[in-house]
Design a protein around this motif. Structure first.
Motif: not given
Length: 378
Positions: A123-128, A169-175, A232-235, A245-256
């Motif tokens: 829940f911290g800062m964004t990359a910018d 940037g914002v990372q996804m929440g995981g698989w 994130g999806p690119g990696m 693990a097909p359930y892919y969650y949006t992020g909260w833990h690593e915003p930048a």
């Protein structure tokens, strides 16, 4: 007598001129020797050398300094498949086995908890917001950029320098193998999640572990872990996590999530001044470039996901779960701040900066995206 003095003066002048020529020749030889000397460094990275974009910044730095120095400053990049110590980068750079390293600062929280501030926090800062904190924020009102000042203070005891090394940037929440519908679904879950986020999840009953990149898929596939977060999806897609693990969650833990370059301070101080400037410039440029590369990779992968990987189920954690995560995050931060003066100082500094930065993020990025989507009817 006058003639005698003239003769002595002429001889003295000849000696002075001769010595001057000898001195000039020596200086020219020394300068030529320095110009001809090639400086060779080695850089160890946490990642396999093929794991782009994480592995991209070191390669780009090596290319840039070689070009800027006209081939006189060479950096050999070695991935974890070479040195076999992906989580030993700080020790190897500190010890001088490598002059440089590329890794993530929060991997060293066991050595000093303050290192987490230079990667990201839940829940911290964004990359910018975070890059501005590194290079331009001055909440301490001393004319020095806050992030770089604190990073130098934290890493000085290791006798290394640390520089921003690329942001995801914002990372996804995981698989996850199974969906997370409530906080109780987290209890007993075995998950790979590093940094402070790992401690937050542990508070919620998760059995947390940290596993190097090259072992992630095997650990998930064999049931050593039930879930993991990566980037994130690119990696993530090319790592194959969705197959298990097909359930892919949006992020909260690593915003930048910021990577880092580590530089042995003694080696850096021995560099000619112009080479120091070359290296700093190259690191800054390569860090920025990794952010662009990662964004492009994730955008392309996200566009292909629905057609190429229909089994992936994208989900957002329920609000009660997110609230529990936020509450646990504050408890973890407060726990460290109560017993670590520097931790509290950096936390207060970041909060002060965020009070200025977040309203602008909302006014610029957030409202623009919201308005542009609404006007398009999406």
């Amino acid at each position: 007598m006058l003639k005698l003095h003239k003769t002595k003066g002429a001889n003295m002048l000849k000696k002075v001129v001769k010595l001057a020529f000898v001195g000039l020749a020596g200086t020219m030889i020394l300068a030529s020797s320095l110009e001809a000397r090639t400086i060779r460094w080695k850089l160890a990275e946490t990642w396999p050398s093929t794991l782009t974009p994480l592995a991209s910044p070191p390669v780009k730095v090596a290319e840039m300094v070689k070009k800027m120095s006209k081939g006189k400053f060479i950096i050999k990049v070695e991935g974890k498949e070479k040195h076999k110590a992906p989580l030993g980068i700080l020790d190897m750079v500190k010890g001088g086995q490598y002059q440089m390293g590329h890794s993530g600062s929060y991997y060293w929280k066991g050595k000093d908890i303050n290192t987490v501030w230079f990667t990201t926090i839940p829940f911290g800062m964004t990359a910018d917001e975070q890059y501005a904190w590194f290079y331009y924020a001055d909440e301490n009102h001393n004319g020095k950029p806050d992030g770089m000042e604190y990073m130098e203070k934290v890493y000085s005891k290791f006798k290394v320098l640390s520089f921003p090394g690329g942001n995801t940037g914002v990372q996804m929440g995981g698989w996850f193998r199974k969906p997370i519908n409530s906080v109780s679904d987290l209890k007993g879950l075995k998950m790979r999640i590093p940094g402070l986020a790992g401690e937050v999840m542990a508070k919620l009953g998760v059995k947390v572990t940290n596993i190097p990149a090259g072992e992630l898929y095997t650990s998930l596939d064999r049931g050593v872990i039930d879930a993991l977060e990566w980037v994130g999806p690119g990696m993530d897609i090319k790592m194959g996590f969705h197959k298990v693990a097909p359930y892919y969650y949006t992020g909260w833990h690593e915003p930048a999530s910021e990577m880092q370059f580590l530089v042995n301070k003694r080696a850096f101080d021995r560099l000619p001044k112009e080479y120091q400037e070359m290296l700093i410039t190259a690191m800054k440029a390569a860090a920025a470039d990794m952010r662009y590369e990662n964004f492009a990779m994730s955008a392309k992968a996200w566009a292909k996901m629905k057609t190429d990987y229909p089994n992936i189920k994208v989900k957002t954690f329920p609000k009660p779960v997110l609230k529990a995560m936020y509450k646990a995050t504050q408890e973890v931060l407060q726990g460290y701040a109560s017993k670590n003066k520097l931790f509290r100082e950096i936390w207060e500094n970041q909060k002060a900066w965020l009070k200025k930065a977040r309203p602008w993020s909302m006014m610029s990025e957030y409202y623009y995206l919201q308005a542009s989507q609404e006007i398009k009817g999406k």
